[in-house]
Enzyme design. Structure first.
Site, PDB file in Angstrom:
ATOM      1  N   TYR A 113       4.067   5.517  -2.249  1.00  0.00           N
ATOM      2  CA  TYR A 113       4.167   6.821  -1.587  1.00  0.00           C
ATOM      3  C   TYR A 113       5.584   7.054  -1.070  1.00  0.00           C
ATOM      4  O   TYR A 113       6.100   8.173  -1.135  1.00  0.00           O
ATOM      5  CB  TYR A 113       3.144   6.904  -0.447  1.00  0.00           C
ATOM      6  CG  TYR A 113       1.723   6.758  -0.920  1.00  0.00           C
ATOM      7  CD1 TYR A 113       1.077   7.788  -1.595  1.00  0.00           C
ATOM      8  CD2 TYR A 113       1.031   5.575  -0.722  1.00  0.00           C
ATOM      9  CE1 TYR A 113      -0.225   7.642  -2.044  1.00  0.00           C
ATOM     10  CE2 TYR A 113      -0.273   5.420  -1.164  1.00  0.00           C
ATOM     11  CZ  TYR A 113      -0.894   6.458  -1.827  1.00  0.00           C
ATOM     12  OH  TYR A 113      -2.181   6.315  -2.284  1.00  0.00           O
TER      13      TYR A 113
ATOM     14  N   TYR B 181       0.824  -1.206   0.000  1.00  0.00           N
ATOM     15  CA  TYR B 181       0.000   0.000   0.000  1.00  0.00           C
ATOM     16  C   TYR B 181       0.861   1.260   0.000  1.00  0.00           C
ATOM     17  O   TYR B 181       0.593   2.232  -0.687  1.00  0.00           O
ATOM     18  CB  TYR B 181      -0.904   0.019   1.248  1.00  0.00           C
ATOM     19  CG  TYR B 181      -2.255  -0.616   1.059  1.00  0.00           C
ATOM     20  CD1 TYR B 181      -3.353   0.124   0.641  1.00  0.00           C
ATOM     21  CD2 TYR B 181      -2.439  -1.967   1.320  1.00  0.00           C
ATOM     22  CE1 TYR B 181      -4.594  -0.470   0.476  1.00  0.00           C
ATOM     23  CE2 TYR B 181      -3.686  -2.570   1.163  1.00  0.00           C
ATOM     24  CZ  TYR B 181      -4.761  -1.818   0.743  1.00  0.00           C
ATOM     25  OH  TYR B 181      -5.984  -2.403   0.583  1.00  0.00           O
TER      26      TYR B 181
END
Length: 628
Positions: free
Chosen positions: A319, A315
């Site tokens: 980022y 996930y």
């Protein structure tokens, strides 16, 4: 107001941002250096001609006139900083960078159709700063006690200043934290929190300036980050008061117009999921709730992490990568995995995001609810089992401490963050309750007179030299370094760097008899060392010759030198403890004196307010106390 009049008004406002009292925020570094030198010289002259109080008052007035916050230090340190051209240079560069970048935002030049995340000017300024930094690192050489010398640039490449190393450590900690969370049966959440509309300068995909942002005073990304930090602080305090523990990592990244938003990867106990989500949602939507009546995910989005569909590390991988250097292996079957949210390649977006974070002073990654990473990094510096054997034989700690340190070293040396997390008490363990802490000392000046080493502003220098395990000190600092200017630097301006690199003291020695209960642990460590030496002997001819050549060029320290350093440490550390105790006592007495004065001030002010005392009744001593 017509669009033309609005543009003129916006230009006037933008140009006004560049005026900071006597300083005009020019894109001219030499002019900035000259101005910094002139301001420091003026403060220095005032300090020489006036008494300390008046000189400090004038210096503070001078710095506030430049829209710069005075240093929050003791008075002596304050005046020394304000009389230093390097201090002024740093402050003016930060001020100029942020004012010029905000000017670009006011003029509508930071968005997905222009300079995404940061203006083109801001990006070029950051690149120039990086070139200056690199030149400085190459202009300074670090030399250890073995006369091994490296430039700071070479050493930086080996540490976390190298983006690849930083990304690797981050992903290791995230993946292993998830592994421990799964073992404990905790639930993972992935939250995205966005600031209210008034913090966003430009509408996405339109290049139109947001009228709410203009009406609210045209906030900076720094102010938006402060808002999100306050929100997070309130939520964590609320959860903490109710013993609803969480742990994980938060990642800060910019929207296309430079406004920050947060991604939170956190874990909690299964029974607390609903409460944690409720608290986070409540605080995230507390401000301007009318904006989210149709779709609250624009401000708060939450996802439960399903291990069957993918890992938590998966996930957050994109980022992390996007905010470091953009390099990652694209996941198979994920279309556009190499692109950011606006369709830009990650490797071109990442430098702009780094420039944005550097300009606004925003910390991009922060773990919470997890053990001290300083302990992890310090323990990983113990590269040989012999170092740990020496500590065990020297200090003879109790069996539990010896076993803990042995297991901790094995975990750190093998890169097992999950095992390290368990040994440190597990997630959500308070720092005070963790068994191992960093060992910080105040450095001595190395002249043998017992005095502490101070920096350019009179502050006592401190160094982390190891860890403290249940009260037993273990030094992990392997070398003593001094720094010198590289001869080939060609007169590079090192901006006031000092080359006083004093050796950090060694830990004291206790030659106690080896207890019986150490034998099993020592035997285990010696077996590891023996296996390592056997592995080293199984080298081919080329590897063996290269290894021997390295050992000839970089021999181990002379035993007599090591013994002398150990003897000196015992003296230095004992002196350090005495100085620390004396300083703590002075600080306690000073705090008590200030508290007494403050109590008297409140008492006299109350009498005056109630009419129980007239202003003419004040004695000179009372007036002095009131104005202290």
């Amino acid at each position: 107001m017509t669009s033309h009049a609005a543009a003129i008004d916006r230009q006037t406002l933008a140009d006004g941002l560049l005026k900071c009292g006597p300083w005009h925020c020019l894109d001219d570094d030499q002019a900035l250096i000259d101005h910094a030198t002139a301001q420091a010289r003026a403060v220095e002259i005032d300090a020489a001609e006036l008494d300390h109080e008046k000189a400090l008052a004038l210096a503070i007035h001078r710095v506030t006139a430049h829209h710069i916050e005075p240093p929050n230090e003791p008075e002596t340190g304050q005046l020394k900083r304000l009389a230093c051209s390097n201090w002024w240079r740093r402050q003016l560069r930060r001020l100029t960078s942020r004012r010029r970048e905000q000017r670009q935002r006011v003029l509508g030049r930071v968005h997905d159709r222009a300079g995404i995340y940061v203006s083109h000017e801001g990006y070029k300024r950051r690149r120039a700063q990086q070139f200056r930094n690199q030149a400085m690192l190459e202009a300074v050489t670090a030399i250890n006690e073995l006369d091994q010398s490296y430039t700071l640039a070479e050493l930086a490449e080996l540490g976390l200043a190298n983006p690849d190393n930083r990304r690797a450590e981050l992903m290791l900690r995230i993946a292993d934290t998830e592994r421990e969370a799964v073992r404990l049966g905790h639930v993972g959440l992935f939250l995205t929190i966005t600031a209210p509309s008034r913090f966003h300068a430009v509408h996405k995909g339109t290049a139109r300036v947001n009228s709410k942002w203009e009406r609210d005073g045209r906030s900076t990304p720094r102010q938006a980050q402060d808002y999100l930090q306050r929100l997070w602080g309130k939520a964590r305090s609320f959860l903490g008061r109710r013993n609803l523990g969480t742990y994980g990592i938060r990642v800060v990244e910019p929207h296309h117009d430079g406004c920050p938003h947060w991604h939170l990867l956190l874990w909690c106990e299964p029974q607390n999921v609903a409460a944690v989500l409720g608290v986070m949602r409540s605080y995230a939507l507390e401000d301007s709730p009318g904006e989210v009546t149709k779709d609250e995910t624009v401000r708060f989005d939450a996802k439960l992490i399903d291990p069957a569909k993918g890992s938590a590390a998966g996930y957050v991988l994109k980022y992390v990568t996007k905010n470091i250097n953009g390099k990652q292996y694209s996941r198979q079957g994920v279309e556009g995995d190499h692109l950011d949210a606006y369709g830009h390649d990650l490797q071109t977006s990442a430098p702009r995001i780094e420039a944005w974070a550097a300009c606004w002073g925003i910390r991009q990654f922060q773990f919470f609810g997890l053990p001290s990473v300083t302990v992890w990094r310090q323990t990983r510096k113990i590269r040989e089992a012999t170092d740990l054997l020496e500590w065990l034989e020297t200090y003879s700690p109790d069996p539990a401490t010896a076993s803990l340190m042995g297991q901790l070293w094995k975990a750190c040396d093998a890169g097992e963050w999950a095992e390290f997390l368990r040994l440190m008490g597990g997630p959500m363990t308070r720092r005070d309750d963790q068994p191992v802490k960093p060992w910080t000392i105040e450095r001595l000046n190395g002249k043998g007179n017992g005095e502490l080493q101070t920096g350019a502003y009179g502050d006592v220098k401190q160094s982390i030299i190891g860890v403290v395990v249940n009260g037993f000190e273990l030094m992990t600092q392997q070398h003593f370094w001094r720094v010198e200017q590289t001869p080939k630097s060609g007169g590079f301006d090192l901006e006031g760097l000092t080359f006083d690199g004093e050796a950090i003291t060694r830990t004291r020695v206790n030659n106690s008899t080896q207890p019986e209960y150490f034998k099993q642990l020592l035997r285990s460590l010696r077996l590891q060392l023996s296996h390592k030496q056997h592995t080293e002997s199984a080298l081919n001819d080329w590897e063996w010759h290269k290894t021997q050549d390295f050992r000839r060029r970089f021999p181990v320290a002379d035993p007599a030198t090591v013994a002398e350093l150990r003897h000196q440490v015992r003296i230095d550390v004992e002196r350090d403890e005495i100085h620390r105790a004396m300083r703590d006592e002075r600080e306690r007495l000073e705090a008590q004196r200030k508290a007494t004065i403050e109590e008297g001030q409140h008492l006299v002010i109350g009498w005056l307010a109630r009419g129980e005392m007239d202003i003419n009744d004040l004695t000179p001593q009372m007036i002095e106390a009131l104005t202290a």
